[in-house]
Each structure stands twice: as structure tokens, then as C-alpha cells.
Design a protein around this motif. Structure first.
Motif, PDB file in Angstrom:
ATOM      1  N   VAL A 163      13.711   1.622  31.994  1.00 21.45           N
ATOM      2  CA  VAL A 163      13.748   0.186  32.275  1.00 21.45           C
ATOM      3  C   VAL A 163      12.970  -0.570  31.196  1.00 21.45           C
ATOM      4  O   VAL A 163      13.428  -1.589  30.690  1.00 21.45           O
ATOM      5  CB  VAL A 163      13.162  -0.105  33.670  1.00 21.45           C
ATOM      6  N   SER A 171       8.632  -0.358  35.623  1.00 20.73           N
ATOM      7  CA  SER A 171       9.100  -1.699  35.251  1.00 20.73           C
ATOM      8  C   SER A 171       8.040  -2.738  35.573  1.00 20.73           C
ATOM      9  O   SER A 171       7.114  -2.481  36.346  1.00 20.73           O
ATOM     10  CB  SER A 171      10.379  -2.029  36.019  1.00 20.73           C
ATOM     11  N   ARG A 174      14.741  -5.527  33.602  1.00 22.00           N
ATOM     12  CA  ARG A 174      14.897  -4.637  32.479  1.00 22.00           C
ATOM     13  C   ARG A 174      14.122  -5.184  31.284  1.00 22.00           C
ATOM     14  O   ARG A 174      14.025  -6.389  31.097  1.00 22.00           O
ATOM     15  CB  ARG A 174      16.381  -4.536  32.137  1.00 22.00           C
ATOM     16  N   GLN A 212      15.597  -4.207  39.137  1.00 20.65           N
ATOM     17  CA  GLN A 212      14.402  -4.197  38.315  1.00 20.65           C
ATOM     18  C   GLN A 212      14.584  -5.109  37.118  1.00 20.65           C
ATOM     19  O   GLN A 212      15.700  -5.281  36.626  1.00 20.65           O
ATOM     20  CB  GLN A 212      14.133  -2.792  37.797  1.00 20.65           C
TER      21      GLN A 212
END
Lengths: 529, 340
Positions: free
Chosen positions: A223, A527, A33, A31
Motif C-alpha cells: 500500500v 498504510s 494507497r 486503504q
């Protein structure tokens, strides 16, 4: 650099992120971040402490700040929350929860079983009507070690495990609240919870700014870096904000339903109606069973036949939902679909009214009934007008009365009404969210969301009571099926629709709706890309 | 203001002091009457804050309602509540909003700057633009430019302000992407103080223009008719006969005489400036006092409602006094007696 350029740069950075530049990418989960989620909070909540205030917006926002022991998948099966595992004794009296280690509150203090016991038995018992209804059944709450909580019930209560979501059972820090006047505690302004996001700033009338809780116990969560809840009071402006990209997510009634078909077609947006399974909003035409002619079952059945609920769903709700078949939503446990059907039939309605002796007068009207229009937005107004048209066709003349929230609540809860519409949440189990509207023990003047229609059937009372304490799901299903059949025949209220509220979101957003609590969940894994 | 107009033989200073004292007594009496009236009015509305909160919580029980009502002091009889309220006012305590968990004074103080920024800018814009356009139209009465200005101001005057606001948002924010659509400042963006000022200014443009244009239309129309009126008076003919330049006549003679009706209306409008504009603040998500008032009414937040009403009443009374004073400055012929 102005705001707009900044946003564009942000978008560009986002695009680059998806393009595979490893900067800021958490490899383990793949993902991107970081990032800021802008969304809407409407109306602005009075405080953010969900243990003390359970208004809709408080719960939506507070879900990021306050976590609870469990969450629920779309079929309402429990999932780990603060509790990593749980056990139920065979006699269904003892519930043992094991917490995740290393959970900390936003002030750095560890969250232990003591905080859980305090939250459930003290602050929630005193300040949360819905939690009180469930947790008053606890005989003993113990914390044998910092990570173990044991609840022993006075007698079995089947939906006990369904009451540990973040809207019913948020965990608050004992060291801040113990021995204080909870509602006046100055720490309420800081909203110290243990969720993945903590409060940074709240500018009243403008926005609530949440930032990541660095000490969060789940690896790689949160996230996102921050979430900004903007207060945008005008519904047209909210649609513009979404269209323009100022906000990337809307929920509940942020966007008027008539805007949904247009907005969901925009290239940068996507729409889902998942994430409301736990609440299962059930909309019905509330009928005051105490007043003639509405005290006659045939009249209420006639109302059911007179309303083309499919047309209501498609014209007013733009297909966002399902026609309700009875008191229990098809999304809630123990739904029974084999009940009496009320297809749209003005003829059947007229026949029933004739049979009652309610003949039409020279102007075609059989009876005139005042109708309180609920002050909750355009959709409710349109629904009221639709109902007036529908019932006028069979000779029932509805007189629409506009009123504000306080007036509606006052009249409705004190039975000073004939008809109105209302939307009630089912909270995952008929014993939590359905029985309250129909059992005669819950006929309580002055209390909203009690048995306001005044329906009373000893057999239905008995079935609801037995189903709530039955220890097997088969037994419960048997009771609930039986009572649904009786109630659909007697029509205490005219069930209209199971509403699916739209979540409109930016296509780049991932993991927004992952559980039956939907937008109330922690957003730890949400995210951009 | 008759109190001020009392002519007392003796020194002028004593007269003024007595007049001010009388005005103050009257002021306090009026405020207390207003406060009592507000209290009765507010409690006459159906429902109470506990019911509203229950309605928005999706569940409720007796304990919750009793708790909330005790917090608000609603468990006491009305006369007792009124007595407590009046006693608090006398000690200049506006009370505490349990709904917002803040003192009423801090809530008002927090929202007032945003409201004043919006309304004062709109007010100034409308006054300057309204007086200039009205003058322009007045001196060109009957010509095509006058007709055009009249049509525009009528159009703006007739337009619902929320609609104008939304149309401006659609054009300048959604289509052209030139200006932010709502809020008063960008959120979550680090900015230097200068950038912040520019950012707030950008956010102000649309709400100020929307709010200002309606007021502007009113002033322009007033100004135009006043100018036409003045233009036919003898002293203007005299000025012309003296051979004064056109500009001098307009600025020194016509404008000063014609502006009085505008001052009257503007003085009345000034009271509403503090209240803010619920509509504009709602459409543009502007965190001002108007929205706070509106929300407090819907939520039956009694302490907050009463606090806002009281503060506004006081400000309106003071502004009325100021308007009278300005009258004197603009037109020395108007004595305090005449202004009363």
C-alpha cells in the motif's frame, strides 16, 4: 518549498485522504494507497542480505526485501507467506509446500521452487547458524514442479514448521547466487529479493530508501509507496525524531524504555508491545555454574529469592513485560506455569546462604562476585545497578564491570565471567530457542548463545531431546512440563523477565503489527489511514 | 621539522630540496611506526569482529565464527597478519572491510566530505567569531562588555557539547520548528540543486553552531589574553604616540601580533577536524567520519579502524607541516629554524 512545508503538505494530503476524497484510495481494501513511512534502523546494518547476515537491524529491514514461505499469527500458528498451502505427512517426515503463482524477484525473474530449495539447502546452510541447526535435518529437498517444494527429513523434528519465518528462512534468487562466493557476490549491494519493497538507495550513515516492488504477487500490496529507514545513532535524538514526527514508527530498543511512558502519552502516537511473540525475548541473570559458590543450587535459588523482580519490571522496565517463571516464555509454545515459585524474600535467600555456610563477614558481605554489565544501552546498566542493590541486601557483593560489545562477547562466550545479564530469543519453540541454552551437548566454548552457564543434567538433556522429536503436541507438552519443573528447582540461571519491546507509532498507521514477527514482516499492508 | 631548518651553504634551492627529501624519509618512517603501533593496539583490545557479529545475531556456531575469522584473515598468526598489513600499506592499499562489504578507501572517501563540511564550517565560524570576540574583549578589558564576553565564553567552554546540541535541538527543532534536528539533507524529497544547497545549509546550522561554540570559546579566551599582552608593549605605545587611529592600531599592529597563539592552537585542532566529532555526529545523525570511526572500533572492524587511523595520522603530519608554514607567513620573524 522547504522540508517542513513539504511534510505539512503531506500531512494535509493524508488528512484529506481520510476525509473521503477518493483520489488514490484502493476501494477494495479501503486503504489510502501511497505514502512514505519514515522509521529508524539502529544500529546501521552492514549488509541487507538476511541470508548472509542475521544481526537484528538487518533482519528488521530485510524482512521488507526478502520474504519466506510462512509467517505466524500471535499464537505462532503458521500463516501463508510465499507458500499458499502446506502439508505434513502423518509420519512427520515429509513437508510439502505449494507456492503462490506469479511471484517475481525485484529483477523481474520469477521465483520458483528451485529458488526455495537453493536458499534452504545451500546459502542458508552455509551462512545462517540458526537455520543450519534446523535445515541440517533435511534429508532430501525436491522441486517436482515450479510451484511445489518437498522436504523430507532424516527423522521427525517437531518445530520444523516453525522455522520458515523471514528471519530464519529468507528466499534468495538462485540465478544470482548459484556457483558464486555468496558473501563476496557484488549483487549483495543490490539486495534482490521478492518482498513488497525493493532497495532504491542506501546512503551509509544516513538512510536506507525502499520503494514499492511493482511486480509484487499479492493484489493491492504494498500500500505504501516507500519506506525510509533512517540511521539515528543517539537514543535521545531518536526520541526527538518520533516526537517531532520525522519518523512515524520505532521498534525494538530504538527508544530507551524510560522514554516510553512519556512518548506513548503524546496525542499523535500509539504504542503496542505485540509483534515480539515469535522472538519472546527472555532476560536472565546468567550464572556461571562452574565456579563456587555459584555451583551450588542453593546459592542460585538464594539469588532468585533475593531479587524483587516485580520491582525490576516496574522500575527499570516501566512495566513493559512480565516476570519470567522459568526457562520457557509464556509466549512460546509448551509453557508450563505450574512450577516452583520464587517470591521476593530476602529472608529465604539469607537462610539458604547460611545453610551453605556462607556467613557474612564483619562488613556484612558473604561473597564478592564480578558482574559484566552488558553494553546494550541504558536499561541494561540500570538493571545491573538494581541487581547489585538487591543482592547486596542478602550479603552478595556484585562488582560491576563495564565493557564494550566485543569484550563482553569474548568474555561471556569463553566462560570468563561469573555473572552477567543476557537476553535470548526463543524463536517460537523450545527446541529452537530454549534447549540451546541448557543442554549439555551445547556446551561449546567461544560460542555465544550456547549453554554458556555450564548447566548439565542428563535427565533434562533427555527430555529436551525427546520433546524435539516427539510427533504429537501432547507428548511434547508432557516432556517440556517435566523439564521446566526440574529446571526451575535447579535454577541454572536466574530468569528475570519476559520483555515486551514497545512499538511506538503514528496513530494514522494501520496494519503495522499483524503477526508474531511484528516489525520484521513485509509491511505489504501497512498504510496511513 | 629540524630537518627543514638545516642550513646548508650553497644555493637555497638545493637546501630546500634536501630538506624536503629528509622530511619525506622521516614521514615514511613515522607512518610505518604509527601503522605498526596501531596494529598492535587494535589487536590488543578484547574480542574480535566475529564475536561482535555473533553477539548481534542472537545465535552463532563454530562454522560461522570460523568463516568470519577466515574472511578477516584472523586465522593467521599475528606477525603474518602484521606483515600482510604493512605490505599493503606500502602499496597504498588500505584493504577491505568485510563488515561493511566495501573497500576501506571508498568508505572513508564517502564519509570525508560530510565531516569536512561540518568541521571546516565549525572551525571557520569559531575562528572568525573567536578572534573577533576575543579582540573585542581584549581592547575593552575590565569593562562590563569584557566581563559579559568572558562569562559567555567560559560558559560555552564548560558546557558538554552533546548537551548543548540536544538543548539547541529541543529549542529550535522541537519547540520552534525552525530547523531540522538531524541528518545532513532531507530524504526522499525531490529538490533542485539550489533547494538542495539551502536544505543542506539548514541541516548544518545546529551541528555547526554546537561544535563551533566550544572551539570559539577557546579562541576567544586565547585572543583576549594575547591582545591584553600586546597592548602593553612598546611598539603599541609608539604607534599611539605616532597618532595612529585606534582602528589602525588594533588591526595593523595588535591583531597580527596577538593571533600567533591562536594559530598554534588552531593548528593542533585542525588535526581533529578530519577525525570529525563523534559526539556531534552522533547527536545530529550526521553521516561523518567520526561516527564511522567510533562504530568501527565498537565492531572491531580491524581493516576499517586501521585504515582510518592511518589516514588521520598522515593528515595530522601534513597539517603540522602546514601550521609551521603559516607561522612564517603570519610572522616573518619566525624562521623555519625557530618554528622547529
Amino acid at each position: 518549498m522547504n522540508r517542513r512545508e513539504f511534510t505539512k503538505l503531506g500531512l494535509l494530503a493524508g488528512a484529506v485522504g481520510i476525509g473521503g476524497i477518493p483520489l488514490g484510495v484502493t476501494r477494495a481494501v479501503g486503504q489510502t494507497r501511497g505514502g512514505t513511512l519514515n522509521t529508524i534502523i539502529q544500529p546501521e546494518p552492514p549488509i541487507l542480505v538476511t541470508a548472509l547476515n542475521q544481526q537484528q537491524p538487518t533482519l528488521t529491514l530485510g524482512g521488507k526485501i526478502y520474504e519466506s514461505l510462512l509467517r505466524y499469527d500471535f499464537d505462532l500458528k503458521p500463516l501463508p507467506g510465499l507458500a499458499q498451502s502446506w502439508e505434513v505427512s502423518p509420519d512427520k517426515l515429509t513437508y510439502t509446500f505449494k507456492l503462490f503463482p506469479n511471484i517475481t524477484f525485484h529483477d523481474g525473474t520469477p521465483l520458483t521452487s528451485e529458488d526455495v530449495v537453493f536458499s534452504i539447502t545451500k546459502i542458508l546452510m552455509e551462512n545462517h547458524a540458526r537455520a543450519r541447526n534446523t535445515f541440517s535435518r533435511i534429508d532430501k529437498a525436491e522441486a517436482p514442479d515450479p510451484l511445489t517444494v518437498v522436504f523430507t527429513l532424516k527423522k521427525p523434528f517437531a518445530p520444523f514448521l516453525t522455522a520458515f519465518d523471514c528471519t530464519t528462512a529468507p528466499i534468495v534468487p538462485k540465478h544470482i547466487y548459484e556457483g558464486t562466493d555468496y558473501r563476496k557476490n557484488p549483487a549483495n549491494a543490490k539486495a534482490i529479493g521478492s518482498g513488497p519493497f525493493k532497495l532504491k538507495e542506501w546512503v551509509r550513515g544516513s538512510h536506507v530508501h525502499l520503494v514499492r516492488h511493482e511486480g509484487y504477487y499479492r493484489p493491492n500490496e504494498p500500500v505504501l509507496d516507500e519506506i525510509i529507514y533512517r540511521v539515528i545513532p543517539d537514543s535521545a535524538s531518536r526520541s526527538v525524531a518520533l516526537e517531532q514526527g520525522t519518523v512515524q514508527l520505532t521498534q525494538w530498543t530504538d527508544v530507551e524504555l524510560f522514554e516510553v511512558p512519556r512518548l506513548s502519552k503524546l496525542p499523535n502516537l500509539t504504542m503496542t508491545t505485540k509483534g515480539y511473540e515469535f522472538f519472546a525475548p527472555h532476560t536472565w541473570l546468567e550464572i556461571n555454574n562452574r565456579i563456587a559458590p555459584m555451583n551450588d543450587k542453593r546459592f542460585r535459588q538464594a539469588v532468585m529469592y533475593a531479587i524483587d523482580r516485580k520491582a525490576l519490571l516496574n522500575r527499570i522496565y516501566f512495566g513493559l513485560g512480565k516476570v519470567a517463571t522459568g526457562p520457557v516464555s509464556s509466549k512460546t509454545k509448551f509453557y508450563e506455569k505450574d512450577v516452583k515459585k520464587y517470591d521476593f524474600s530476602p529472608e529465604k535467600a539469607k537462610a539458604l546462604l547460611d545453610e551453605m555456610g556462607l556467613k557474612p563477614g564483619p562488613d556484612g558481605k558473604r561473597v564478592t562476585i564480578p558482574f559484566l554489565v552488558p553494553p546494550y544501552g541504558e536499561t541494561h546498566q540500570r538493571t545491573a545497578e538494581f541487581l547489585r542493590q538487591s543482592l547486596a541486601r542478602v550479603g552478595i557483593d556484585l562488582q560491576l564491570q563495564g565493557i564494550d560489545v566485543a569484550g563482553w562477547a569474548e568474555k561471556f562466550s569463553n566462560w570468563d565471567f561469573s555473572m552477567t545479564t543476557t537476553t535470548v530469543y526463543q524463536f517460537g519453540d523450545p527446541a529452537l530457542g530454549v534447549s540451546r541454552s541448557y543442554v549439555s551437548t551445547n556446551i561449546r566454548k567461544g560460542i555465544l548463545f550456547s549453554n554458556t552457564c555450564g548447566y548439565s543434567n542428563p535427565e533434562v538433556d533427555r527430555l529436551f531431546e525427546e520433546a524435539a522429536v516427539a510427533t504429537t503436541d501432547d507428548k511434547r507438552q508432557e516432556h517440556y512440563s517435566a523439564l521446566q519443573k526440574i529446571m526451575v528447582e535447579e535454577v541454572p540461571v536466574a530468569w528475570l523477565l519476559e520483555i515486551d519491546y514497545p512499538n511506538l507509532m503514528d496513530k494514522r498507521l494501520k496494519n503495522v503489527i499483524t503477526t508474531a514477527i511484528g516489525v520484521h514482516d513485509t509491511f505489504g499492508t501497512v498504510s496511513f489511514g | 621539522m629540524r630537518a627543514l631548518a638545516l642550513s646548508i651553504t650553497g644555493s637555497r634551492g638545493v637546501a630546500i630540496a634536501i630538506a624536503i627529501a629528509q622530511w619525506l624519509v622521516r614521514f615514511v618512517a613515522v607512518v610505518l611506526v604509527i601503522a605498526t603501533f596501531n596494529f598492535v593496539l587494535v589487536h590488543a583490545a578484547p574480542g574480535d569482529p566475529a564475536q561482535v557479529m555473533a553477539g548481534q545475531s542472537g545465535s552463532a556456531d563454530e562454522q560461522m565464527l570460523a568463516q568470519l575469522r577466515a574472511e578477516y584473515g584472523l586465522d593467521k598468526p599475528y606477525p603474518v597478519q602484521l606483515a600482510i598489513y604493512l605490505k599493503r600499506i606500502v602499496t597504498l592499499d588500505l584493504g577491505y572491510s568485510y563488515r561493511q562489504q566495501r573497500s576501506v578507501l571508498s568508505l572513508i572517501a564517502e564519509r570525508l566530505p560530510a565531516t569536512l563540511l561540518l568541521t571546516c564550517s565549525a572551525f571557520l565560524l569559531s575562528l572568525v567569531a573567536g578572534v573577533s570576540l576575543g579582540t573585542l574583549a581584549g581592547v575593552r578589558a575590565g569593562k562590563w562588555s569584557d566581563t559579559a564576553l568572558t562569562i559567555i565564553s567560559l560558559f560555552l567552554y564548560a558546557m558538554p557539547v552533546f548537551w548543548l546540541g540536544l538543548m539547541l535541538v529541543l529549542l529550535f527543532s522541537v519547540k520552534l520548528d525552525w530547523l531540522p534536528a538531524f541528518g545532513y539533507v532531507s530524504i526522499g524529497v525531490p529538490m533542485t540543486p539550489f533547494e538542495r544547497v539551502v536544505d543542506i545549509a539548514a541541516h548544518m546550522v545546529l551541528p555547526v553552531v554546537s561544535l563551533g561554540s566550544v572551539l570559539m570559546a577557546i579562541y576567544a579566551r586565547l585572543m583576549r589574553s594575547a591582545i591584553i599582552d600586546v597592548a602593553h608593549q612598546d611598539f603599541i605605545k609608539t604607534a599611539r604616540a605616532k597618532g595612529l587611529k585606534r582602528g589602525q592600531i588594533i588591526f595593523r599592529h595588535m591583531l597580527r601580533n596577538a593571533v600567533l597563539p591562536v594559530v598554534t592552537v588552531a593548528g593542533m585542532q585542525a588535526g581533529t577536524l578530519v577525525g570529525g566529532s563523534v559526539v556531534i555526529e552522533t547527536v545530529f545523525a550526521w553521516p561523518g567520519l567520526g561516527r564511522l570511526t567510533f562504530d568501527s572500533v565498537l565492531q572491531r572492524d580491524y581493516p576499517l579502524m586501521l585504515g582510518i587511523f592511518l589516514v588521520m595520522s598522515v593528515i595530522v603530519i601534513v597539517l603540522n607541516f602546514l601550521t609551521d608554514t603559516i607561522y612564517r607567513i603570519v610572522d616573518p620573524r619566525v624562521s623555519l629554524r625557530a618554528a622547529s
